[in-house]
Write a protein that holds these residues in place. Structure first.
Motif, PDB file in Angstrom:
ATOM      1  N   LEU A 135       0.469 -23.094   9.161  1.00  0.00           N
ATOM      2  CA  LEU A 135       1.158 -23.163   7.871  1.00  0.00           C
ATOM      3  C   LEU A 135       0.487 -22.153   6.955  1.00  0.00           C
ATOM      4  CD1 LEU A 135       3.420 -24.930   6.546  1.00  0.00           C
ATOM      5  CD2 LEU A 135       1.601 -26.309   5.587  1.00  0.00           C
ATOM      6  N   VAL A 136       1.195 -21.077   6.594  1.00  0.00           N
ATOM      7  CA  VAL A 136       0.600 -19.980   5.832  1.00  0.00           C
ATOM      8  C   VAL A 136       1.190 -19.958   4.428  1.00  0.00           C
ATOM      9  CG1 VAL A 136       0.267 -17.487   5.705  1.00  0.00           C
ATOM     10  CG2 VAL A 136       0.296 -18.639   7.939  1.00  0.00           C
ATOM     11  N   PRO A 137       0.327 -20.081   3.372  1.00  0.00           N
ATOM     12  CA  PRO A 137       0.849 -20.026   1.998  1.00  0.00           C
ATOM     13  C   PRO A 137       1.467 -18.668   1.698  1.00  0.00           C
ATOM     14  CG  PRO A 137      -1.410 -20.863   2.060  1.00  0.00           C
ATOM     15  CD  PRO A 137      -1.122 -20.291   3.409  1.00  0.00           C
ATOM     16  N   LYS A 138       2.567 -18.690   0.948  1.00  0.00           N
ATOM     17  CA  LYS A 138       3.191 -17.437   0.513  1.00  0.00           C
ATOM     18  C   LYS A 138       2.522 -16.971  -0.779  1.00  0.00           C
ATOM     19  CE  LYS A 138       7.655 -17.205   1.013  1.00  0.00           C
ATOM     20  NZ  LYS A 138       9.113 -17.533   0.912  1.00  0.00           N
ATOM     21  N   LEU A 139       2.700 -15.719  -1.131  1.00  0.00           N
ATOM     22  CA  LEU A 139       2.021 -15.155  -2.292  1.00  0.00           C
ATOM     23  C   LEU A 139       2.440 -15.831  -3.586  1.00  0.00           C
ATOM     24  CD1 LEU A 139       2.080 -11.337  -1.411  1.00  0.00           C
ATOM     25  CD2 LEU A 139       0.149 -12.932  -1.277  1.00  0.00           C
ATOM     26  N   ASP A 140       3.724 -16.155  -3.707  1.00  0.00           N
ATOM     27  CA  ASP A 140       4.200 -16.742  -4.956  1.00  0.00           C
ATOM     28  C   ASP A 140       4.213 -18.266  -4.899  1.00  0.00           C
ATOM     29  OD1 ASP A 140       6.096 -16.664  -3.018  1.00  0.00           O
ATOM     30  OD2 ASP A 140       7.680 -15.774  -4.239  1.00  0.00           O
ATOM     31  N   GLU A 141       5.051 -18.809  -4.034  1.00  0.00           N
ATOM     32  CA  GLU A 141       5.197 -20.263  -3.940  1.00  0.00           C
ATOM     33  C   GLU A 141       5.724 -20.618  -2.563  1.00  0.00           C
ATOM     34  OE1 GLU A 141       7.451 -23.963  -6.294  1.00  0.00           O
ATOM     35  OE2 GLU A 141       8.076 -21.883  -6.609  1.00  0.00           O
ATOM     36  N   GLY A 142       5.299 -21.769  -2.045  1.00  0.00           N
ATOM     37  CA  GLY A 142       5.803 -22.227  -0.768  1.00  0.00           C
ATOM     38  C   GLY A 142       4.957 -21.765   0.405  1.00  0.00           C
ATOM     39  N   TYR A 143       5.510 -21.978   1.614  1.00  0.00           N
ATOM     40  CA  TYR A 143       4.751 -21.712   2.835  1.00  0.00           C
ATOM     41  C   TYR A 143       5.673 -21.113   3.897  1.00  0.00           C
ATOM     42  CZ  TYR A 143       1.403 -24.990   0.760  1.00  0.00           C
ATOM     43  OH  TYR A 143       0.525 -25.630  -0.079  1.00  0.00           O
ATOM     44  N   SER A 144       5.048 -20.456   4.856  1.00  0.00           N
ATOM     45  CA  SER A 144       5.705 -20.080   6.103  1.00  0.00           C
ATOM     46  C   SER A 144       5.189 -21.016   7.187  1.00  0.00           C
ATOM     47  CB  SER A 144       5.405 -18.626   6.473  1.00  0.00           C
ATOM     48  OG  SER A 144       5.989 -17.738   5.560  1.00  0.00           O
ATOM     49  N   LEU A 145       6.110 -21.755   7.804  1.00  0.00           N
ATOM     50  CA  LEU A 145       5.740 -22.730   8.835  1.00  0.00           C
ATOM     51  C   LEU A 145       5.981 -22.100  10.207  1.00  0.00           C
ATOM     52  CD1 LEU A 145       4.895 -25.664   9.520  1.00  0.00           C
ATOM     53  CD2 LEU A 145       7.323 -26.267   9.464  1.00  0.00           C
ATOM     54  N   TYR A 146       4.946 -22.081  11.046  1.00  0.00           N
ATOM     55  CA  TYR A 146       5.044 -21.481  12.370  1.00  0.00           C
ATOM     56  C   TYR A 146       4.963 -22.568  13.437  1.00  0.00           C
ATOM     57  CZ  TYR A 146       4.293 -16.995  10.067  1.00  0.00           C
ATOM     58  OH  TYR A 146       4.421 -15.893   9.261  1.00  0.00           O
ATOM     59  N   GLY A 147       5.639 -22.323  14.544  1.00  0.00           N
ATOM     60  CA  GLY A 147       5.626 -23.294  15.637  1.00  0.00           C
ATOM     61  C   GLY A 147       6.482 -22.820  16.790  1.00  0.00           C
ATOM     62  N   GLN A 148       7.017 -23.780  17.544  1.00  0.00           N
ATOM     63  CA  GLN A 148       7.862 -23.483  18.699  1.00  0.00           C
ATOM     64  C   GLN A 148       9.085 -24.393  18.710  1.00  0.00           C
ATOM     65  OE1 GLN A 148       5.696 -23.624  22.393  1.00  0.00           O
ATOM     66  NE2 GLN A 148       3.984 -22.413  21.600  1.00  0.00           N
ATOM     67  N   ASN A 149      10.176 -23.870  19.288  1.00  0.00           N
ATOM     68  CA  ASN A 149      11.416 -24.628  19.525  1.00  0.00           C
ATOM     69  C   ASN A 149      12.185 -24.961  18.255  1.00  0.00           C
ATOM     70  OD1 ASN A 149      10.649 -24.699  22.299  1.00  0.00           O
ATOM     71  ND2 ASN A 149       9.392 -26.513  21.894  1.00  0.00           N
ATOM     72  N   PHE A 150      11.989 -24.166  17.190  1.00  0.00           N
ATOM     73  CA  PHE A 150      12.825 -24.327  16.004  1.00  0.00           C
ATOM     74  C   PHE A 150      14.252 -23.850  16.313  1.00  0.00           C
ATOM     75  CE2 PHE A 150       8.845 -23.289  13.279  1.00  0.00           C
ATOM     76  CZ  PHE A 150       8.406 -24.603  13.387  1.00  0.00           C
ATOM     77  N   THR A 151      15.232 -24.466  15.657  1.00  0.00           N
ATOM     78  CA  THR A 151      16.616 -24.007  15.710  1.00  0.00           C
ATOM     79  C   THR A 151      17.193 -24.062  14.304  1.00  0.00           C
ATOM     80  OG1 THR A 151      17.744 -26.143  16.022  1.00  0.00           O
ATOM     81  CG2 THR A 151      16.813 -25.094  18.000  1.00  0.00           C
ATOM     82  N   LYS A 152      18.443 -23.632  14.177  1.00  0.00           N
ATOM     83  CA  LYS A 152      19.102 -23.687  12.873  1.00  0.00           C
ATOM     84  C   LYS A 152      19.276 -25.117  12.383  1.00  0.00           C
ATOM     85  CE  LYS A 152      21.676 -19.360  13.407  1.00  0.00           C
ATOM     86  NZ  LYS A 152      23.011 -18.719  13.499  1.00  0.00           N
ATOM     87  N   ASN A 153      19.149 -26.079  13.272  1.00  0.00           N
ATOM     88  CA  ASN A 153      19.301 -27.484  12.895  1.00  0.00           C
ATOM     89  C   ASN A 153      17.968 -28.185  12.693  1.00  0.00           C
ATOM     90  OD1 ASN A 153      21.985 -26.830  14.484  1.00  0.00           O
ATOM     91  ND2 ASN A 153      22.390 -28.625  13.216  1.00  0.00           N
ATOM     92  N   SER A 154      16.881 -27.415  12.630  1.00  0.00           N
ATOM     93  CA  SER A 154      15.567 -28.002  12.354  1.00  0.00           C
ATOM     94  C   SER A 154      15.445 -28.272  10.856  1.00  0.00           C
ATOM     95  CB  SER A 154      14.451 -27.057  12.802  1.00  0.00           C
ATOM     96  OG  SER A 154      14.476 -26.861  14.202  1.00  0.00           O
ATOM     97  N   ARG A 155      14.998 -29.463  10.517  1.00  0.00           N
ATOM     98  CA  ARG A 155      14.805 -29.845   9.124  1.00  0.00           C
ATOM     99  C   ARG A 155      13.363 -30.323   8.940  1.00  0.00           C
ATOM    100  NH1 ARG A 155      18.705 -27.360   9.458  1.00  0.00           N
ATOM    101  NH2 ARG A 155      20.870 -27.964   9.030  1.00  0.00           N
TER     102      ARG A 155
END
Length: 738
Positions: A636-656
Motif C-alpha cells: 500500500l503506497v501513499p500518493k503524493l497528494d491524497e489516497g493510496y495505490s493498492l498493489y496485489g494480485q487477481n484484481f478485476t474491474k469488479n474488485s471493491r
C-alpha cells in the motif's frame, strides 16, 4: 445642535416577518388554486355539456358490460397488432382464428369486472387498459430484438437485465422509453383527479358475486378450449404459440402454469418400478481412476454451423476448426428446446438430463425451482466418482441466477466475469470467448484429480447490428440482397469465426496438457435472425450442432441427439454410470413408455416425494466457491497528494475495496493495482477486497489485512474461501455494497 438618534433597524425580525408572510402567501395560493380547480371541475360536472351527457352516461352505465366486452376486443386487437408489427396480420389472426381471439378478449374482459368494486371507475378502466397495452408494447419490442416473445420469466430476470440494458437499447431508444413512461405516468395521475366518480349506489356484494361467477365461467371456458384444442397448454415453440394462441393467454400461461403437474399414476410403487427399486441412483464406472478422463462441456452462445444456411454463402470457411472435428470425431445435429433465446433452458437440459417439455410454457427452471432446491446434475453425478467440478461463464454471476443454481447443483467452483479481466469485447459489448481458456485451465489446475468443467460462452449473443460496424471483416457474406440483413449475418458469421478459433485453441491447450480428456462443443440455440425452417438444410429450427472431441480413442459415432440426452450419451461411451436421470436415459432410451416414465421421474425428483432416493438424495446442500483464486494484497503506497495505490494480485474491474467494512472510492488500473483516491488510513484499520457482482452481491472476499505503520499484515484464515464455506454461507449471497 440637537443630536438625532436613529433606531437600529431590526433586520432579523423583518426577515422573520417576511418569511412568515411568504409561508402564509404560499398557503393562501395553494388554497385558492385548490378552490379554483374544484370550481372548474364542478362547473364541468354541472355545465351544459355535462347535463346533456348525463343521460348518455346513465345509458352507458346500464350497458357497461357490453362496452367492456367491446373495449376488451379493441385492446386485444391493438396488442396483437403491436406484437405482430402489423395491423393486417392482427386482422388475419382475428378473422382466421375467431375463437382464439374471443377467448383472449374474454380474459381481458374479466380484468375489467373489478371496476365495479370502486367509485373511480374511469380511472380503474384506464389503469387496466394501460397495463394490457404496456404488455403489448413490451412484447412487440422484445420481438424486434429476439425471437422469443415477452413472457413471465422475463420479469424474474429483470434485475439481471438492467445491467445489460446498453446491449439492447441505444441512447435514443432509452430517451424515448423514459419520456414515454413519464408521459403515461403523468397522464394516469391526472386522470385520477379528472376521471370523476360513480355517483350511483354501490352494490359491492353483488359485484363480488358477479366477478366470482365470471371467473368461474372463464375456468369452464378454458377447460373447454383446451379440450377442443382451441388453445394448448404445451408450447413446443413459444414464439409460434404466441402467434397461434394470442399474447394474453400465452403470457398468463407462462405466469401461472409453472413446474410439472403431477402425472397420472404417480406413486411410490410406480417410481420403484421405473427405478428398478433404486438401481438408477447408482454411481459406478468400469474405468480405473487413471483411465477416467477430464470431461469438458462448452456451450457456445447462439452457435450453429452457418454452412447449414441455404440462403447465403461465405467468402471462406467460418468454422474450420469445428469442421475438422466434425469429420474426425462423433458429431451431429443437437436438438435444443428453444429458438433465438432460452440459453438457460438448453443449459438446464444438458446439466440435469431433464426434458423441458414437462415444465410450464416459457418457464426457466433456473428462476423457479432450481434456484431454491438442491438438484441432481452432471456435477453431482461426477462428484460422486471423485471429480472436481467447475463452471465458467464470461458473463455476470447473477445472470439467470447461475451463482445460486450452480451451488444447488453441486459444483465446487464457479468463475464468472467478476473474476475475469476481460480485455476484448465484441462491437456490441459482449465478452469474447477467448478469455475462458486460461480460466478453464486454471480451474483444472486447482485439483489433483480428474475434472468436470462446464463452460458457457457469450460472444455470439445478439442483438446483431443492421449497420456494418466491423471494419474489414475476415468473413464476407454473399447472396443476401437486403443490406441490413446482410450486415446482421456478416456480423454474426464473424463472431462464429472467432468462436471457432476459441474452440480450436482450447483443444490445442488441452492436447498440450497431455491428460486424457473429452471435450463436447455444442450450440445452445439458433441466433435471433428470424430464421424459418426452409432456410436450413435440416428444415428444423431446433437443430444446432455438436461434436465430441477426445484424445482417448473413442470410436466415431455420428447421430442426432437431444440436449437432455447428451451427458448420458457421453458418460455411457466412457462406461460411467452415475446420476439418476442419466442412468435412466442409458437404460431406457428407445424403450416403451420412455418419455412418459421420464415425466414421472422428473416430477418425483423436482416436485414429488423423491421416492426414487429412498430417503438418501445425492445432494442436499451446496458447497460452491465463487472463483478459484483469492485476491492477495502485497503493498500500500501513499500518493503524493491524497489516497493510496493498492498493489496485489487477481484484481478485476469488479474488485471493491473495503476499510473496516466501509466501501472505498476506488479505480481499477490492472490486475495488480487499484487506486484509492479518497481513503485515509490509521493503524489497526482492516482492509479487504471483494469481488462484487450485480445488485452488490459479494461473491468472494480476500483475507483481512491490518494496516500498521504503512504496511499490510495478513490475518490468515479470514477470507471467505479460507473459512471453508460457500459464498452463500459466507455472505448470504448479498453484500452490503456500502
Amino acid at each position: 445642535m440637537k443630536k438625532i438618534h436613529l433606531k437600529k433597524p431590526d433586520i432579523k425580525g423583518t426577515f422573520s416577518k417576511l418569511r412568515h408572510l411568504k409561508k402564509e402567501d404560499i398557503k393562501e395560493w395553494h388554497r385558492k388554486k385548490k378552490e379554483r380547480r374544484e370550481r372548474i371541475l364542478e362547473e364541468r360536472r354541472n355545465g351544459p355539456f355535462a347535463r346533456k351527457m348525463q343521460p348518455i352516461y346513465a345509458f352507458m352505465n346500464r350497458i357497461s358490460l357490453l362496452l367492456h366486452a367491446f373495449w376488451a376486443c379493441v385492446i386485444n386487437f391493438i396488442i396483437e397488432a403491436i406484437s405482430r408489427h402489423s395491423v393486417f396480420e392482427a386482422w388475419d389472426y382475428m378473422v382466421g382464428s375467431p375463437l382464439v381471439f374471443l377467448y383472449n378478449a374474454f380474459m381481458i374482459f374479466m380484468t375489467f369486472t373489478v371496476v365495479y368494486l370502486v367509485r373511480r371507475r374511469v380511472f380503474a378502466r384506464i389503469i387496466i387498459s394501460v397495463l394490457w397495452l404496456v404488455l403489448g408494447v413490451a412484447n412487440g419490442y422484445m420481438l424486434i430484438k429476439r425471437v422469443t416473445p415477452f413472457n413471465a420469466q422475463d420479469l424474474k430476470v429483470a434485475g439481471d437485465a438492467v445491467s445489460l440494458i446498453n446491449n439492447y437499447f441505444d441512447p435514443i431508444e432509452l430517451i424515448v422509453l423514459v419520456i414515454g413512461i413519464v408521459a403515461v405516468v403523468l397522464w394516469v395521475v391526472s386522470m385520477w383527479r379528472r376521471g370523476g366518480q360513480y355517483e350511483g349506489k354501490m352494490h359491492r356484494i353483488a359485484a363480488l358475486i358477479g366477478i366470482a361467477a365470471c371467473f368461474g365461467l372463464y375456468t369452464f371456458v378454458s377447460q373447454a378450449a383446451l379440450d377442443k384444442r382451441v388453445v394448448s397448454n404445451y408450447f413446443g415453440n413459444i414464439a409460434f404459440a404466441y402467434e397461434d394462441y394470442g399474447l394474453p393467454y400465452c403470457f398468463m400461461a407462462s405466469l401461472f402454469n409453472t413446474g410439472i403437474d403431477e402425472p397420472n399414476g404417480y406413486s411410490e410403487e410406480t417410481i420403484a418400478e421405473i427405478s428398478n427399486n433404486g438401481e438408477l441412483t447408482k454411481s459406478e464406472t468400469g474405468r480405473s481412476d487413471e483411465e477416467l478422463p477430464n470431461i469438458i462441456f462448452i456451450q457456445l452462445e447462439s452457435y450453429f454451423d452457418v454452412d447449414e444456411a441455404e440462403f447465403f454463402t461465405t467468402s471462406e470457411d467460418a468454422s474450420p476448426n469445428l469442421h475438422a472435428m466434425f469429420k474426425e470425431y462423433s458429431s451431429g445435429y443437437f436438438k435444443v428446446p428453444s429458438v433465438g433465446a432460452g440459453t438457460a433452458n438448453t443449459e438446464f437440459e444438458v446439466l440435469t438430463g431433464m426434458n423441458m417439455r414437462y415444465f410450464g410454457p416459457g418457464e426457466y427452471p433456473y428462476k423457479t425451482i432450481v434456484k431454491y432446491q438442491p438438484t441432481e446434475s452432471a456435477a453431482s453425478a461426477l462428484s460422486a466418482l471423485g471429480y472436481g467440478t467447475h463452471a465458467l461463464h464470461n458473463n455476470g454471476g447473477n445472470f439467470y441466477s447461475r451463482a445460486e443454481v450452480y451451488n444447488q447443483m453441486g459444483f465446487d467452483s464457479f468463475t464468472s466475469k467478476e473474476f475475469m479481466n476481460i480485455l476484448q469485447t465484441t462491437e456490441n459489448g459482449w465478452a469474447k470467448d477467448d478469455v475462458l481458456i486460461d480460466h478453464i485451465l486454471e480451474a483444472m489446475d486447482t485439483t489433483e484429480q480428474q475434472d468436470f468443467v462446464f463452460g458457457v460462452s457469450v460472444q455470439g449473443h445478439g442483438d446483431y447490428p443492421e449497420e456494418q460496424i466491423i471494419e474489414n471483416p475476415k468473413i464476407k457474406v454473399e447472396g443476401i440482397g437486403d443490406e441490413a440483413t446482410k450486415n446482421k449475418w456478416e456480423y454474426y458469421v464473424n463472431q462464429v469465426y472467432e468462436m471457432d478459433a476459441f474452440a480450436g485453441k482450447l483443444v490445442q491447450k488441452i492436447e498440450e496438457r497431455g491428460e486424457p480428456t473429452v471435450v463436447v462443443f455444442y450450440g445452445d440455440h439458433l441466433p435471433t435472425m428470424g430464421l424459418e425452417a426452409e432456410d436450413l438444410k435440416s428444415r428444423y429450427l431446433y437443430n444446432t450442432n455438436y461434436v465430441i472431441w477426445d484424445n482417448i480413442g473413442l470410436e466415431k459415432e455420428d447421430r442426432n441427439i437431444p440436449s437432455y440426452q447428451i451427458v448420458a450419451d457421453v458418460l455411457e461411451r466412457l462406461d460411467i454410470h452415475s446420476g439418476t436421470v442419466f442412468n435412466y436415459h442409458q437404460e431406457r432410451r428407445q424403450t416403451k413408455n420412455y418419455l412418459a416414465d421420464l415425466e414421472l421421474l422428473q416430477y418425483d425428483i423436482m416436485y414429488g416425494e423423491q421416492y426414487v432416493y429412498n430417503g438418501n438424495p445425492p445432494i442436499t446442500e451446496g458447497h460452491m466457491q465463487m472463483g478459484v483464486k483469492d485476491v492477495e494484497l502485497t503493498d500500500l503506497v501513499p500518493k503524493l497528494d491524497e489516497g493510496y495505490s493498492l498493489y496485489g494480485q487477481n484484481f478485476t474491474k469488479n474488485s471493491r475495496v473495503y476499510v473496516n467494512g466501509e466501501r472505498q472510492q476506488s479505480k481499477f488500473l490492472n490486475n495488480t493495482r487499484i487506486e484509492l483516491s479518497e481513503t485515509t488510513l490509521e493503524n489497526g484499520d482492516i482492509i479487504t477486497v471483494s469481488q462484487v457482482g450485480s445488485s452488490n452481491t459479494v461473491f468472494r472476499t480476500s483475507c483481512e489485512y491490518e494496516y500498521q505503520d504503512g504496511k499490510l499484515i495478513e490475518r490468515p484464515g479470514t477470507g471467505s474461501a479460507d473459512k471453508g464455506v460457500s459464498w452463500i454461507e459466507a455472505t448470504g449471497g448479498r453484500g452490503t455494497g456500502k
